[in-house]
Design an enzyme around this catalytic site. Structure first.
Site, PDB file in Angstrom:
ATOM      1  CB  VAL A  37      -0.925   0.014   1.232  1.00 47.53           C
ATOM      2  CG1 VAL A  37      -1.719   1.305   1.305  1.00 47.53           C
ATOM      3  CG2 VAL A  37      -1.862  -1.180   1.201  1.00 47.53           C
ATOM      4  N   GLY A  40       3.279   3.816  -4.441  1.00 38.96           N
ATOM      5  CA  GLY A  40       3.319   4.729  -5.580  1.00 38.96           C
ATOM      6  C   GLY A  40       2.970   4.116  -6.911  1.00 38.96           C
ATOM      7  N   GLY A 482     -38.759 -34.751  12.124  1.00 40.79           N
ATOM      8  CA  GLY A 482     -39.549 -35.946  11.831  1.00 40.79           C
ATOM      9  C   GLY A 482     -39.087 -36.695  10.603  1.00 40.79           C
ATOM     10  CB  SER A 484     -35.582 -40.775  11.479  1.00 38.78           C
ATOM     11  OG  SER A 484     -34.283 -40.284  11.217  1.00 38.78           O
ATOM     12  CB  SER A 551     -28.467 -33.052   3.783  1.00 38.33           C
ATOM     13  OG  SER A 551     -29.869 -33.135   3.734  1.00 38.33           O
TER      14      SER A 551
END
Length: 644
Positions: A37, A40, A482, A484, A551
């Site tokens: 930075v 120039g 719910g 499963s 997932s």
């Protein structure tokens, strides 16, 4: 009067034609300015534009007005304002974006990229460097070699820029002191040698005062080298080297204006080609020969690297966008697993195993990056043990693609760079943001030794003997939604109907196949990848597969969907509000997450990305598990389906 005017106009037209002809045949050098930075960079480019007289009068007037407004100290013009185009750049006095500028001298044309020095915008510097032939690395004579100087130098070398200029700037602020200059050059030379930079050209300059930019400065009588512009005008280009390589062209477009013409358009990356040359199309490996080289100005007897052409073949063979046309006798390699050096450019860290788009030349494929082997400390070149890569990190990792791609190692060991087929970018599948740039080191040996084995009993034959169409029912939702329960009811109903099915439950899989995985984002991604692969094998066997996993990420669910033929993946979103799922808390997991004893719990301190367009949505606040299961079974059996 008219006659004289006519002669004058003719002479002017002749001069213009001569100028345009000479200008068109000048060589073109692309270069960047980089460094830390406030070294120039923008001022230097502004000075080059000003001294090369490529600024219009109205631009100069506006520049002088802007210079007065920002309070330039002791000079009439702030040259940095010529390239710092963004308002934020002018206000802060830094470069954020990459600014491209064109200028010309009598000997050569130039395109210069002013790249940001701030560490936060290193990714923009990589963008500018990717097409450059030369890099001007600036160093503030008062500060010497800094970390960002090392990072930019390493990146330039890594990307394959072999012409480096070390411009020790702001010499006027150190009294044009030669010992200061010599110390900086010696310090940089030691670092350059450690990263494999064989040579560089050093110059003492002042972008502010114009020392050694276009003319040698009387302030540095101890310097006898070229000025910066003299060096830029005479540095050799790599055109001849590219033309000497074997022929390569990535197909960008299949040109089929009518049934009588089929050509393959693209820019020749390396080598030369002529009608009659034998070619090979990769990754398929099919061969033919060149029949014609077609351009808008007519057919060519030959074409070389850098030219954009349309090629036609003597034989009708399959060739599509993304394929590579190569010399038949020396084709590039093909593989789907590589070791690569990766520059991570996203603020979000790398998630090993997450599916990304990989774009190499004109081909885009799905890819995953594995956990890094190591990262590189740009100050010491030490190899650091890491689990991921963060913003601006440089590391080495294995990359897997979902299909073979044609490639060449980015650096071939002979100081030759193969940018077209050796480089790639990685793109986030959700945001379409470029997250990394990569350079292929080599193909993994196992990718060359592992081949698909032909199997006589196909997935269709497996399905036919079971009398059903294979499906993957992918149940997704929060913990306690719910999933499963409903999946178990669905399988019971399918079993009662005589269907062949199998249920993969998240908790059960974690006891065996995936017992080695944690619940971090990376662990969850790998968990779903493995389950997807197992589910695919089961559908290949003709089964109706049910999976019950949180997932949480859309991109991983999309990855599994893309593993299967169209229509086989059925996303079942068990849509239960967080407060309802937490109220159930059958396993006591939400309570642990709220207390802080269970980290990375979905819905609490880890995100859940709900499906946007699932095939089936179950609202558990309005529909019982039994009714939901019945609806899912009827969908699978192909009777009806609807969304509550």
């Amino acid at each position: 009067m008219r006659e004289g005017s006519y002669v004058t106009d003719a002479l002017i037209a002749s001069d213009i034609d001569a100028y345009l002809h000479s200008h068109a045949h000048k060589s073109l050098l692309r270069f960047i300015t980089c460094g830390s930075v406030d070294d120039g960079k923008s001022t230097l480019i502004g000075r080059l534009l000003y001294d090369s007289k490529t600024i219009f009068e109205d631009q100069l007037e506006a520049l002088e007005a802007d210079s007065k407004r920002v309070g330039t100290q002791g000079q009439n013009i702030d040259f940095a304002l010529l390239v710092d185009g963004l308002a934020a750049e002018r206000e802060q006095g830094i470069t954020i974006d990459v600014a491209y500028r064109f200028f010309s001298t009598e000997k050569r044309k130039f395109i210069v990229a002013d790249t940001p020095g701030h560490e936060q915008y290193t990714r923009n510097m990589v963008t500018g460097a990717s097409t450059a032939d030369l890099a001007v690395i600036l160093i503030d004579a008062r500060k010497g070699v800094l970390t960002q100087t090392r990072r930019h130098s390493y990146l330039c070398h890594l990307i394959g820029i072999r012409h480096l200029v070390l411009a020790v700037n702001k010499m006027d602020l150190v009294g044009y002191d030669q010992p200061t200059y010599d110390a900086i050059v010696a310090d940089y030379a030691a670092f350059a040698e450690s990263i494999g930079i064989a040579a560089f050209t050093a110059l003492p300059i002042s972008g502010f005062a114009g020392d050694n930019i276009t003319t040698l400065s009387p302030n540095t009588p101890w310097y006898a080298g070229p000025t910066l512009i003299e060096h830029l005008e005479t540095v050799p280009l790599e055109v001849e080297a590219e033309q000497a390589k074997p022929f390569r062209m990535a197909v960008q477009w299949v040109n089929r204006p009518n049934l009588d013409f089929r050509g393959f358009a693209g820019m020749i990356a390396s080598g030369r080609v002529a009608p009659g040359d034998k070619i090979r199309v990769l990754p398929s490996g099919r061969t033919s020969s060149i029949e014609r080289i077609v351009t808008a100005d007519g057919d060519l007897p030959h074409a070389v690297a850098g030219q954009s052409v349309t090629l036609t073949f003597a034989d009708e063979i399959d060739c599509s966008r993304g394929d590579v046309i190569a010399a038949a006798g020396s084709p590039p390699q093909t593989a789907d697993q590589f070791e690569a050096t990766i520059v991570w450019m996203a603020e979000e860290p790398l998630l090993p195993g997450r599916a990304l788009w990989l774009k190499s030349a004109t081909r885009t494929v799905s890819a995953t990056v594995q956990a890094p082997k190591h990262a590189v400390d740009v100050n010491t070149m030490a190899k650091l043990s890491v689990k991921t890569l963060g913003l601006n990190d440089i590391g080495v990792a294995e990359v897997y693609t979902d299909r073979d791609i044609a490639f060449e190692p980015y650096a071939d060991g002979h100081d030759s760079i193969n940018k077209e087929l050796g480089g790639f970018i990685l793109i986030d599948k959700i945001t379409n943001a470029t997250v990394a740039a990569g350079m292929i080191n080599f193909a993994l040996r196992r990718s060359q030794n592992v081949h698909w084995q032909a199997i006589d009993i196909t997935r269709e034959a497996h399905a036919r003997i079971k009398g059903q169409n294979p499906k993957l029912l992918w149940f997704t939702g929060l913990s306690g939604s719910g999933k499963s329960t409903i999946a178990n009811l669905v399988e019971k109903k399918l079993h009662a109907l005589g269907r062949h099915s199998f249920l993969l439950d998240g908790d059960n899989i974690r006891h065996g196949l995936n017992k080695d995985l944690d619940f971090s984002d990376a662990g969850r991604i790998e968990n779903i990848r493995r389950v997807g692969e197992v589910a695919k094998l089961m559908t290949d066997a003709g089964l109706i597969v049910l999976t019950a996993f949180i997932s949480p990420f859309r991109v991983e669910r999309a990855l599994v969907r893309n593993m299967l033929p169209a229509g086989e993946f059925i996303e079942v979103f068990v849509d239960t509000p967080l407060d309802v799922a937490e109220a159930r808390d059958v396993k006591g997991l939400y309570a642990k997450a709220r207390s802080g004893t269970l980290k990375n719990f979905t819905g609490i301190d880890s995100p859940y990305e709900a499906p946007v367009t699932p095939e089936i949505r179950i609202d558990t606040t309005r529909e019982s598990p039994e009714a939901a299961a019945e609806r899912i079974v009827e969908h699978v059996m192909g009777v009806w389906s609807y969304d509550l």
